[in-house]
Design a protein around this motif. Structure first.
Motif, PDB file in Angstrom:
ATOM      1  N   UNK A  29       0.806  -1.208   0.000  1.00  0.00           N
ATOM      2  CA  UNK A  29       0.000   0.000   0.000  1.00  0.00           C
ATOM      3  C   UNK A  29       0.849   1.272   0.000  1.00  0.00           C
ATOM      4  N   UNK A  30       2.184   1.127  -0.064  1.00  0.00           N
ATOM      5  CA  UNK A  30       3.058   2.305  -0.065  1.00  0.00           C
ATOM      6  C   UNK A  30       2.772   3.154  -1.289  1.00  0.00           C
ATOM      7  N   UNK A  31       2.620   4.470  -1.081  1.00  0.00           N
ATOM      8  CA  UNK A  31       2.304   5.403  -2.165  1.00  0.00           C
ATOM      9  C   UNK A  31       3.564   6.174  -2.537  1.00  0.00           C
ATOM     10  N   UNK A  77       5.776   1.003   5.966  1.00  0.00           N
ATOM     11  CA  UNK A  77       4.367   0.980   5.550  1.00  0.00           C
ATOM     12  C   UNK A  77       3.885  -0.452   5.292  1.00  0.00           C
ATOM     13  N   UNK A  78       4.117  -1.311   6.265  1.00  0.00           N
ATOM     14  CA  UNK A  78       3.850  -2.743   6.065  1.00  0.00           C
ATOM     15  C   UNK A  78       2.412  -3.147   6.377  1.00  0.00           C
ATOM     16  N   UNK A  94       5.320  -6.783   3.001  1.00  0.00           N
ATOM     17  CA  UNK A  94       6.733  -6.509   3.278  1.00  0.00           C
ATOM     18  C   UNK A  94       7.354  -7.572   4.180  1.00  0.00           C
ATOM     19  N   UNK A  95       6.581  -8.130   5.110  1.00  0.00           N
ATOM     20  CA  UNK A  95       7.119  -9.161   5.994  1.00  0.00           C
ATOM     21  C   UNK A  95       7.452 -10.438   5.215  1.00  0.00           C
ATOM     22  N   UNK A 117       9.196   0.046  11.888  1.00  0.00           N
ATOM     23  CA  UNK A 117       8.580  -1.224  12.259  1.00  0.00           C
ATOM     24  C   UNK A 117       7.424  -0.995  13.229  1.00  0.00           C
ATOM     25  N   UNK A 118       7.630  -0.092  14.189  1.00  0.00           N
ATOM     26  CA  UNK A 118       6.611   0.161  15.209  1.00  0.00           C
ATOM     27  C   UNK A 118       5.523   1.130  14.732  1.00  0.00           C
TER      28      UNK A 118
END
Length: 435
Positions: A29-31, A77-78, A94-95, A117-118
């Motif tokens: 979903x990264x833009x 942005x995972x 991403x994972x 990550x957080x």
């Protein structure tokens, strides 16, 4: 004192370790355009291929690497959903990509958690993602929030989490994610590990100058800087987060290095040889020049040394220009409009602001705009990054009243802590003036 063990750990043979800085493999979903500048937009999309390239290079080092330390920001942005089962078993994200590449590594690895990550947002009362990240990290990377490992060479590796204290608790009045903090339990645990007296390399994501001071005043060692400075068996501290290489030199009583990000080149990994006499060497640290985002290509020799290889041609999403070592030899081309500013113009050093101001002034003049007025109107809304103007004369979006109120609360809560850090900030300013 119990030895530190990691579930599923293998038996280690003496030999080299490799250290990778942060990665930021993007989720689906990264833009494009949501990073801070064109260079970062391009580089973050190249992270999977650069991670794959680094894994292949590490696998071919001789003698073999037997432990890889990762300095955080494995993903970016995972979270297309906050449902653990969907992220674990659902569409590729991403994972899946990151763990799939790391499975090709011929050595085991330890991972520090990073801010991407957080993804904690202070104004939210509940931090679902922080708990979710821990669960996902344990599943995909066998990585606890913090951990340690005793090596056969007599060394200890501490992997700490710089986001478990009050500045990373969503909804807390002192939440301020520009500051790293560790929390009571982790600081006490780390002190117990260091009391064993073994030579120790400490790994975390945030560089030490970001640390909240005196965060747990009831402890003998109330913050991470005080803790690490109190033990002479702390031999080396390795961090990421700043995107570029930094040697903090004499700021602390132990060596502290910040590594450049792997997202810019697959050469941004470094060898660390932990010797049985308590000494260590990094034969390739010099491949990162001038505090740069990029490093030179090295060949690693069976004898344990390294040699420089011929430079590769630059590609989109590399380090930008000028590199740290070239900043003060760099000449901007003639600029008559903003279109003349090179897209990869992104000076490395904070003290090279003069260079970026030359480009910004020219762009404003070409449009008949007043740079001074723009800064007066817009600077209050800047999010801590230099202004690289690229047109239309518009300010960044002004914060809402709710955001202003939250920012005021966060600022007031952090002011007292920041005052304690004046010595560190003075040192940094001094370093900038020396360039």
């Amino acid at each position: 004192m119990a030895a530190c063990l990691l579930p599923g750990a293998t038996i280690w043979l003496p030999g080299k370790s490799a250290v990778e800085s942060f990665l930021q493999v993007t989720g689906p979903q990264y833009v494009l355009g949501s990073e801070s500048n064109p260079l970062d937009n391009l580089s973050v999309l190249k992270t999977p291929e650069r991670l794959w390239g680094a894994v292949n290079k590490i696998n071919n080092v001789a003698p073999a690497v037997n432990l890889v330390l990762v300095l955080g920001d494995f993903v970016h942005d995972a979270y297309w959903t906050l449902d653990y089962e969907e992220l674990k078993h659902g569409p590729v994200n991403a994972y899946h990509v990151t763990s799939g590449i790391m499975e090709r590594l011929n050595a085991s690895y330890m991972v520090a958690y990073g801010n991407h990550d957080f993804e904690v947002v202070c104004k939210k009362k509940h931090s679902v993602r922080q708990k979710l990240t821990i669960k996902l990290y344990e599943h995909f990377f066998n990585a606890s929030p913090y951990s340690c490992r005793d090596l056969p060479s007599g060394w200890k590796v501490l992997v700490l989490n710089s986001m478990l204290g009050r500045t990373w608790r969503a909804g807390d009045r002192e939440c301020n994610t520009r500051l790293s903090s560790y929390g009571h339990r982790q600081l006490k645990w780390a002190a117990d590990q260091l009391k064993e007296g073994k030579p120790t390399v400490v790994v975390m994501h945030h560089p030490l100058p970001t640390s909240l001071m005196d965060e747990e005043p009831d402890l003998k060692y109330p913050d991470i800087v005080t803790l690490l400075s109190s033990f002479d068996n702390v031999k080396l501290v390795l961090t990421g987060h700043y995107h570029k290489g930094v040697d903090w030199e004499d700021l602390y009583p132990f060596p502290a290095l910040t590594l450049p990000a792997l997202r810019y080149t697959d050469d941004n990994f470094f060898l660390l040889d932990l010797k049985s006499d308590g000494s260590y060497s990094m034969p390739d640290w010099d491949k990162n020049k001038g505090g740069s985002r990029c490093s030179q290509s090295y060949a690693y020799l069976p004898s344990g040394g390294a040699k420089l290889l011929e430079a590769r041609p630059p590609t989109a999403g590399d380090c930008g220009i000028p590199l740290g070592e070239d900043t003060f030899r760099y000449q901007l081309p003639p600029i008559e409009s903003r279109e003349d500013i090179p897209l990869d113009f992104n000076p490395e050093l904070s003290c090279s602001f003069t260079l970026s101001m030359q480009a910004t002034n020219a762009a404003f003049a070409a449009e008949g705009l007043d740079l001074t007025r723009f800064i007066e109107d817009c600077a209050p809304y800047a999010r801590g990054a230099p202004i690289f103007y690229r047109g239309d004369g518009a300010c960044p979006a002004a914060p809402t009243k709710e955001e202003e109120g939250q920012a005021a609360v966060e600022s007031a809560a952090a002011d007292a802590r920041l005052e304690i850090q004046k010595g560190v900030l003075s040192w940094l300013r001094g370093r900038e003036l020396q360039y």
